[in-house]
Design an enzyme around this catalytic site. Structure first.
Site, short mmCIF file in Angstrom:
data_model
loop_
_atom_site.label_atom_id
_atom_site.label_comp_id
_atom_site.label_asym_id
_atom_site.label_seq_id
_atom_site.Cartn_x
_atom_site.Cartn_y
_atom_site.Cartn_z
N GLN A 11 2.40 -10.11 -10.13
CA GLN A 11 3.83 -10.28 -10.35
C GLN A 11 4.21 -9.98 -11.80
OE1 GLN A 11 6.87 -13.37 -8.34
NE2 GLN A 11 5.17 -14.33 -9.37
N LEU A 12 3.52 -10.60 -12.76
CA LEU A 12 3.79 -10.34 -14.17
C LEU A 12 3.18 -9.02 -14.60
CD1 LEU A 12 4.86 -11.16 -16.92
CD2 LEU A 12 2.79 -12.55 -17.25
N ILE A 35 -13.43 -10.41 -14.34
CA ILE A 35 -13.47 -11.05 -15.65
C ILE A 35 -14.47 -12.19 -15.71
CG2 ILE A 35 -11.10 -10.36 -16.20
CD1 ILE A 35 -10.32 -13.35 -15.81
N ALA A 58 -6.12 -14.37 -13.02
CA ALA A 58 -6.37 -15.82 -12.89
C ALA A 58 -6.51 -16.18 -11.42
CB ALA A 58 -5.23 -16.61 -13.51
N TYR A 59 -7.10 -17.35 -11.19
CA TYR A 59 -7.15 -17.92 -9.85
C TYR A 59 -6.05 -18.96 -9.80
CZ TYR A 59 -9.00 -19.99 -5.55
OH TYR A 59 -9.15 -20.45 -4.27
N THR A 99 -0.25 -21.43 -18.43
CA THR A 99 0.69 -22.04 -17.48
C THR A 99 1.36 -23.29 -18.03
OG1 THR A 99 0.79 -23.14 -15.30
CG2 THR A 99 -1.28 -23.29 -16.49
N ASP A 100 2.56 -23.57 -17.52
CA ASP A 100 3.25 -24.80 -17.86
C ASP A 100 2.52 -26.02 -17.32
OD1 ASP A 100 3.80 -24.18 -15.19
OD2 ASP A 100 5.79 -25.08 -15.23
N TYR A 131 -6.75 -26.84 -11.35
CA TYR A 131 -6.15 -25.59 -11.83
C TYR A 131 -5.75 -25.70 -13.29
CZ TYR A 131 -2.55 -22.06 -12.65
OH TYR A 131 -1.80 -21.05 -13.20
N LYS A 135 -7.28 -23.85 -16.65
CA LYS A 135 -6.43 -23.00 -17.50
C LYS A 135 -6.42 -23.51 -18.94
CE LYS A 135 -4.16 -19.95 -16.63
NZ LYS A 135 -4.47 -18.50 -16.74
#
Length: 294
Positions: A11-12, A35, A58-59, A99-100, A131, A135
């Protein structure tokens, strides 16, 4: 200048590749690089010798991470480390997407009570699920192993390409369900900052031209609950299906979610670079781009 993007079909990643049209772009997907495998990272990066690396891989399946802890840390933590180590060896700038959800709680107010307010880059993260812990570990490894790094925290991402890791995005799911059901029931006590990838991507491109290394929050201006976000989606799309607010206790999920993960683009604002639009305007543009409204 050569810019390598991992997760280029995400998406990004898709909007980053569009925003990088004037660079020598090296778009890579999971078929091109793994990675979590240091040998794969070294081989691919050594082949292209990029000046800038943007790691969006990322997962991201939050609930699945609870059951697949090893995979989560292998990709989100060790994968980030591998990219950082090789970026440092090549002397490349590194952009790492986080991530937030590294903010899993609220911050104490002046009176000592818990009082939520937007998180800045200088607040201390509190990770509450596998998660977010993976991160956050990735962030720390990037900071340790690569001097010239930009760690970008964002959340509530929506983009025309959809999320390859999640099979779509929240907006498209809500629009589909609103046409299929008599009403929608959406959580009203999870509050976040929406972020349109079409606007996040150019801001990242703007940053990589600088030497302003460090952590940056990049979201659209303002915040809302998932209920409020859904209400705005349907209103703009002209859909009248009722939306009923519920609590997170009524919507149990395997992984705990932060009830408040609003990001403040404080670092950008300090540098005079925070010109992100309100999320409502970004959402309207997204719906136009997807053909949902004229």
């Amino acid at each position: 200048m050569k810019v390598l993007v991992t997760g280029a079909n995400g998406q990004l990643g898709t909007d980053l590749c569009k925003a990088l049209q004037y660079f020598e772009l090296i778009p890579l997907t999971h078929k091109d690089i793994e990675i979590s495998d240091m040998n794969s990272v070294k081989q691919v990066f050594s082949k292209y010798k990029p000046d800038i690396i943007i790691n969006t891989a990322a997962y991201v399946r939050v609930d699945d991470c609870e059951d697949e802890r090893d995979r989560a840390f292998s990709v989100n933590a060790l994968g980030a480390r591998n990219v950082a180590v090789v970026a440092q060896e090549l002397g490349a700038k590194l952009v790492h997407i986080s991530t937030d959800q590294v903010f899993g709680g609220v911050i104490s107010g002046e009176a000592g009570e818990d009082k939520p307010h937007p998180y800045t880059e200088f607040d201390t993260p509190i990770a509450i699920n596998i998660y977010s812990k993976s991160k956050l570990a990735g962030e720390n490894l990037v900071r340790h192993f690569c001097l010239r790094h930009f760690i970008i925290r964002t959340g509530g991402l929506f983009g025309v390409a959809g999320s390859s890791g999640k099979g779509g995005n929240f907006i498209e799911t809500m629009l589909r369900l609103a046409r299929e059901r008599d009403e929608l029931r959406v959580v009203d006590d999870w509050v976040f900052s929406p972020a349109y990838t079409k606007e996040v991507a150019p801001k990242i491109v703007q940053l990589i031209a600088t030497e302003y290394y460090g952590i940056f929050h990049i979201t659209n201006r303002g915040y809302c609950s998932w209920y409020e976000f859904t209400t705005e989606i349907l209103k703009l799309a002209g859909i009248t299906t009722p939306v009923v607010p519920i609590t997170s206790d009524q919507y149990p999920q395997k992984a705990r979610r932060p009830r408040y993960s609003v990001l403040d683009n404080y670092h950008l604002r300090l540098l005079g670079m925070d010109d992100m639009r309100p999320w409502q305007e970004a959402l309207k543009d997204y719906l136009v781009a997807r053909g949902h409204i004229a």
